[in-house]
Design a protein around this motif. Structure first.
Motif, PDB file in Angstrom:
ATOM      1  N   ARG A   1     -67.300  -3.732  19.911  1.00 23.98           N
ATOM      2  CA  ARG A   1     -66.232  -4.032  18.963  1.00 23.98           C
ATOM      3  C   ARG A   1     -64.904  -3.588  19.559  1.00 23.98           C
ATOM      4  O   ARG A   1     -64.860  -2.739  20.450  1.00 23.98           O
ATOM      5  N   GLY A   2     -63.818  -4.203  19.071  1.00 27.51           N
ATOM      6  CA  GLY A   2     -62.496  -3.860  19.588  1.00 27.51           C
ATOM      7  C   GLY A   2     -61.427  -4.702  18.935  1.00 27.51           C
ATOM      8  O   GLY A   2     -61.611  -5.196  17.817  1.00 27.51           O
ATOM      9  N   GLN A   3     -60.324  -4.894  19.644  1.00 28.00           N
ATOM     10  CA  GLN A   3     -59.207  -5.679  19.140  1.00 28.00           C
ATOM     11  C   GLN A   3     -58.729  -6.642  20.220  1.00 28.00           C
ATOM     12  O   GLN A   3     -58.604  -6.265  21.394  1.00 28.00           O
ATOM     13  N   VAL A   4     -58.452  -7.879  19.803  1.00 28.72           N
ATOM     14  CA  VAL A   4     -57.726  -8.831  20.627  1.00 28.72           C
ATOM     15  C   VAL A   4     -56.261  -8.613  20.284  1.00 28.72           C
ATOM     16  O   VAL A   4     -55.886  -8.653  19.110  1.00 28.72           O
ATOM     17  N   VAL A   5     -55.439  -8.377  21.295  1.00 20.82           N
ATOM     18  CA  VAL A   5     -54.024  -8.086  21.076  1.00 20.82           C
ATOM     19  C   VAL A   5     -53.202  -9.241  21.645  1.00 20.82           C
ATOM     20  O   VAL A   5     -53.356  -9.616  22.806  1.00 20.82           O
ATOM     21  N   THR A   6     -52.337  -9.828  20.778  1.00 21.89           N
ATOM     22  CA  THR A   6     -51.439 -10.900  21.201  1.00 21.89           C
ATOM     23  C   THR A   6     -50.016 -10.507  20.804  1.00 21.89           C
ATOM     24  O   THR A   6     -49.805  -9.473  20.164  1.00 21.89           O
ATOM     25  N   ASP A   7     -49.058 -11.358  21.144  1.00 24.80           N
ATOM     26  CA  ASP A   7     -47.662 -11.078  20.807  1.00 24.80           C
ATOM     27  C   ASP A   7     -47.421 -11.010  19.307  1.00 24.80           C
ATOM     28  O   ASP A   7     -46.431 -10.427  18.868  1.00 24.80           O
ATOM     29  N   ASP A   8     -48.322 -11.604  18.513  1.00 25.53           N
ATOM     30  CA  ASP A   8     -48.111 -11.583  17.065  1.00 25.53           C
ATOM     31  C   ASP A   8     -49.068 -10.656  16.314  1.00 25.53           C
ATOM     32  O   ASP A   8     -49.221 -10.764  15.107  1.00 25.53           O
ATOM     33  N   GLY A   9     -49.706  -9.730  17.020  1.00 30.30           N
ATOM     34  CA  GLY A   9     -50.509  -8.738  16.328  1.00 30.30           C
ATOM     35  C   GLY A   9     -51.868  -8.477  16.958  1.00 30.30           C
ATOM     36  O   GLY A   9     -52.105  -8.815  18.117  1.00 30.30           O
ATOM     37  N   GLU A  10     -52.745  -7.857  16.154  1.00 35.70           N
ATOM     38  CA  GLU A  10     -54.082  -7.481  16.602  1.00 35.70           C
ATOM     39  C   GLU A  10     -55.119  -8.126  15.693  1.00 35.70           C
ATOM     40  O   GLU A  10     -54.905  -8.257  14.489  1.00 35.70           O
ATOM     41  N   LEU A  11     -56.253  -8.494  16.297  1.00 33.95           N
ATOM     42  CA  LEU A  11     -57.354  -9.090  15.568  1.00 33.95           C
ATOM     43  C   LEU A  11     -58.606  -8.270  15.859  1.00 33.95           C
ATOM     44  O   LEU A  11     -59.013  -8.168  17.021  1.00 33.95           O
ATOM     45  N   ALA A  12     -59.177  -7.643  14.835  1.00 36.41           N
ATOM     46  CA  ALA A  12     -60.405  -6.860  15.018  1.00 36.41           C
ATOM     47  C   ALA A  12     -61.566  -7.810  15.292  1.00 36.41           C
ATOM     48  O   ALA A  12     -61.705  -8.846  14.633  1.00 36.41           O
ATOM     49  N   VAL A  13     -62.404  -7.481  16.299  1.00 33.88           N
ATOM     50  CA  VAL A  13     -63.554  -8.302  16.651  1.00 33.88           C
ATOM     51  C   VAL A  13     -64.780  -7.415  16.841  1.00 33.88           C
ATOM     52  O   VAL A  13     -64.667  -6.222  17.142  1.00 33.88           O
TER      53      VAL A  13
END
Length: 113
Positions: free
Chosen positions: A66-78
């Motif tokens: 588990r972790g987070q995808v980080v983009t310029d518009d925020g974080e998405l928990a996966v």
């Protein structure tokens, strides 16, 4: 047959530590170009991948951890079992926030004419 064809995986390329990339190729026809790559990656516990962007669209299937995808518009928990769609030319990276390896399988493709 033009609308269906057997394919094969090309050589494995190490893109960065823990990231393996394979091209998809046509069998017995050097004229066939396939704008798709298969990518497998693994991030150790608490590791962070390098932010990057590319002209390819990607779909990741998180296969463990588990972790987070980080983009310029925020974080998405996966977490394991999730599918993630990543748009082309957008900076992104992955952060492993767990105590086990975070791994994923990705299909990446470029727009075709």
């Amino acid at each position: 047959m033009k609308n269906a064809q057997l394919m094969t995986l090309g050589d494995v390329t190490v893109y960065s530590p823990g990231v393996l990339v394979q091209d998809v190729k046509g069998i017995n026809d050097p004229e066939i170009t396939i704008p798709v790559e298969f990518i497998e990656f693994r991030l150790d516990p608490l590791a962070v991948s390098t932010p990057h962007s590319h002209p390819s669209t990607e779909i990741w299937r998180i296969t463990s951890g588990r972790g987070q995808v980080v983009t310029d518009d925020g974080e998405l928990a996966v977490e394991a079992g999730d599918l993630v769609f990543l748009r082309p030319n957008q900076t992104h990276h992955l952060r492993n926030s767990g105590s086990e390896v975070l791994s994923a399988f990705s299909i990446s493709w470029k727009q075709t004419q």
